[in-house]
Design a protein around this motif. Structure first.
Motif, PDB file in Angstrom:
ATOM      1  N   GLN A   1       0.830  -1.215   0.000  1.00 32.44           N
ATOM      2  CA  GLN A   1       0.000   0.000   0.000  1.00 32.44           C
ATOM      3  C   GLN A   1       0.863   1.263   0.000  1.00 32.44           C
ATOM      4  N   ASN A   2       1.956   1.209   0.745  1.00 34.93           N
ATOM      5  CA  ASN A   2       2.812   2.394   0.870  1.00 34.93           C
ATOM      6  C   ASN A   2       3.458   2.791  -0.453  1.00 34.93           C
ATOM      7  N   LYS A   3       3.580   1.837  -1.390  1.00 35.62           N
ATOM      8  CA  LYS A   3       4.209   2.159  -2.685  1.00 35.62           C
ATOM      9  C   LYS A   3       3.447   3.265  -3.400  1.00 35.62           C
ATOM     10  N   LYS A   4       2.110   3.218  -3.297  1.00 43.77           N
ATOM     11  CA  LYS A   4       1.300   4.270  -3.941  1.00 43.77           C
ATOM     12  C   LYS A   4       1.567   5.619  -3.272  1.00 43.77           C
ATOM     13  N   LEU A   5       1.621   5.605  -1.941  1.00 42.50           N
ATOM     14  CA  LEU A   5       1.882   6.852  -1.214  1.00 42.50           C
ATOM     15  C   LEU A   5       3.266   7.399  -1.567  1.00 42.50           C
ATOM     16  N   THR A   6       4.235   6.484  -1.668  1.00 46.84           N
ATOM     17  CA  THR A   6       5.613   6.877  -1.984  1.00 46.84           C
ATOM     18  C   THR A   6       5.673   7.581  -3.336  1.00 46.84           C
ATOM     19  N   THR A   7       4.982   7.011  -4.317  1.00 48.85           N
ATOM     20  CA  THR A   7       4.945   7.611  -5.649  1.00 48.85           C
ATOM     21  C   THR A   7       4.261   8.975  -5.599  1.00 48.85           C
ATOM     22  N   PHE A   8       3.182   9.035  -4.838  1.00 48.75           N
ATOM     23  CA  PHE A   8       2.442  10.295  -4.748  1.00 48.75           C
ATOM     24  C   PHE A   8       3.289  11.382  -4.084  1.00 48.75           C
TER      25      PHE A   8
END
Ligand SMILES: *Cc1c(COP(=O)(O)O)cnc(C)c1O
Length: 449
Positions: A346-353
């Protein structure tokens, strides 16, 4: 009760950490009434987005329903018991879980109650291991320039941030300090991997020269957090693991700040595919609820202490609150959340954002570097973008960002002139946009003339 009341009462009895108390003649201390998710509420009805996870400890928000429920349940059965000669289910289950999620080979867990204590434990254990093996000459430690490992005297000695260390220099043991792989200083166009591997020559030389007298090398894998969020490439850890094996020196991975998903993997060492001889964990370990730390080590090291009592080879180290049941239960619940909610994914999306949101800073005339490793992002403010000449520290530009952000409802706490984001993982995209926008405005104000 209001902010001003509590602030004044606080000032008359308290002494705050890492603070020149005289500053509070000018800036108030903010009393927090309650927390919820990423938000902190004061007594005057203001809200602050906790963009630094309350000093890097909080992972799943304040008043997390799942951790709250687990702690209430634990409180009704056992709050704490002496951990020598006694044990309890939360301590055992947390140790089992830690062994299963950390890199291969780390099969033993020793608890302490804060990060600095965990570092002390690792240093003492490493030294004592070599002593038990008949290697009395091994008494020294190698550390990296710009590293941070805590504030107690042993931890401070192996750290290298002058602001914290210099005053106490006469009290500290001697260490061998090696130039850092920190990629801020790479040549234009040079990759992180190239720079970090090039920097390894200093470590190789130190190991070659001092191996006979060195117990261990201690490092913060991938991000030197208190050292201004400076970052380096995993290749350095790979080279370090191989060299430590070659020269018979332990590798201590201080994952106190970078562990538990901060760098994009559950532990930073995973990105180099290595296992250290000691891994220190704290901060996120309890989701930001209670003080607890753990030192994981190998069966080989454990066995070197294991003998008849009269041989006096035991590790006679303890802290009163070692293995506190409430803290262990919070830790166990934290690791359950990682598993059940697939947090790393899930954190991968936040990281990209976050990466997209902070891109605007790269063109700023007073920003020399925008860097990110997983859920840690940093923006370095400088006087001169071309030469990277820093602002004089006396100007306290970061403090201006801090104050502006607070007035707009975001808790940022720049390290010197480095503005960084290390938010709880429950932050959403809208909150990220708000956090970055406030930081952007703060940077405009702080870098004006
Ligand atoms: C915070 C920190 C410590 C010290 O932990 P405390 O609980 O504050 O004593 C040690 N090492 C690293 C890398 C840290 O970030």
């Amino acid at each position: 009760m209001n902010n001003q009341d509590l602030f004044l009462r606080d000032l008359s009895v308290l002494w705050h950490p890492c603070t020149q108390m005289k500053d509070h003649e000018t800036y108030p201390i903010i009393p927090i009434k309650q927390g919820q998710g990423v938000w902190l509420d004061d007594y005057d009805g203001n809200r602050y987005l906790d963009a630094i996870s309350s000093w890097w400890v909080n992972l799943f928000g304040h008043a997390n329903p799942k951790i709250n429920a687990a702690l209430k349940d634990q409180l009704d059965s056992l709050e704490h018991v002496i951990f020598a000669g006694f044990t309890h289910a939360p301590a055992v289950e947390l140790a089992e879980t830690l062994v299963s999620v950390t890199p291969e080979g780390l099969g033993r867990v020793f608890y302490a109650d804060n990060g600095s204590s965990a570092v002390e434990v690792a240093l003492k254990m490493s030294f004592h291991y070599w002593l038990n093996e008949g290697r009395q000459r091994k008494t020294k430690f190698i550390t990296l320039e710009n590293s941070y490992h805590g504030e107690t005297l042993g931890a401070l000695a192996v750290g290298n941030v002058p602001l914290y260390k210099e005053t106490y220099a006469p009290l500290l043991m001697d260490v061998i300090t090696v130039s850092s792989p920190d990629c801020y200083y790479r040549e234009a166009g040079e990759s992180w991997a190239d720079y970090s591997s090039r920097q390894f020559v200093h470590m190789e030389n130190a190991l070659k020269e001092h191996a006979d007298s060195v117990c261990a090398v201690i490092v913060e894998p991938l991000v030197q957090c208190a050292g201004n969020m400076r970052m380096y490439d995993p290749v350095y850890l790979k080279l370090l693991r191989a060299a430590c094996d070659k020269y018979q020196v332990h590798l201590i991975a201080d994952e106190i700040a970078v562990g538990f998903g901060r760098t994009g993997t559950l532990f930073a060492c995973e990105q180099a595919d290595i296992s250290p001889d000691f891994m220190c964990l704290s901060k996120g370990l309890t989701g930001g609820y209670l003080p607890l730390s753990a030192v994981l080590t190998t069966e080989t090291i454990y066995r070197a202490f294991y003998d008849d009592y009269r041989k006096l080879t035991a590790f006679l180290h303890s802290h009163s609150y070692t293995g506190n049941a409430l803290a262990c239960r919070a830790g166990l619940t934290t690791l359950e959340i990682f598993r059940q909610h697939n947090v790393i994914e899930q954190n991968k999306k936040l990281t990209t954002f976050i990466a997209q949101s902070i891109e605007r800073f790269t063109g700023h005339p007073h920003v020399s570097d925008v860097r990110q490793t997983g859920m840690i992002a940093a923006i370095e403010l400088v006087k001169n973008k071309q030469t990277k000449e820093p602002y004089p520290w006396q100007e306290r530009r970061g403090l201006k960002v801090y104050q502006y952000a607070l007035s707009k409802g975001v808790l940022l706490r720049p390290l010197g002139n480095v503005v960084y984001f290390m938010p709880p993982y429950v932050i959403n995209e809208e909150q990220i946009e708000f956090m970055v926008e406030v930081a952007w405005q703060g940077v405009q104000i702080a870098t004006k003339n």
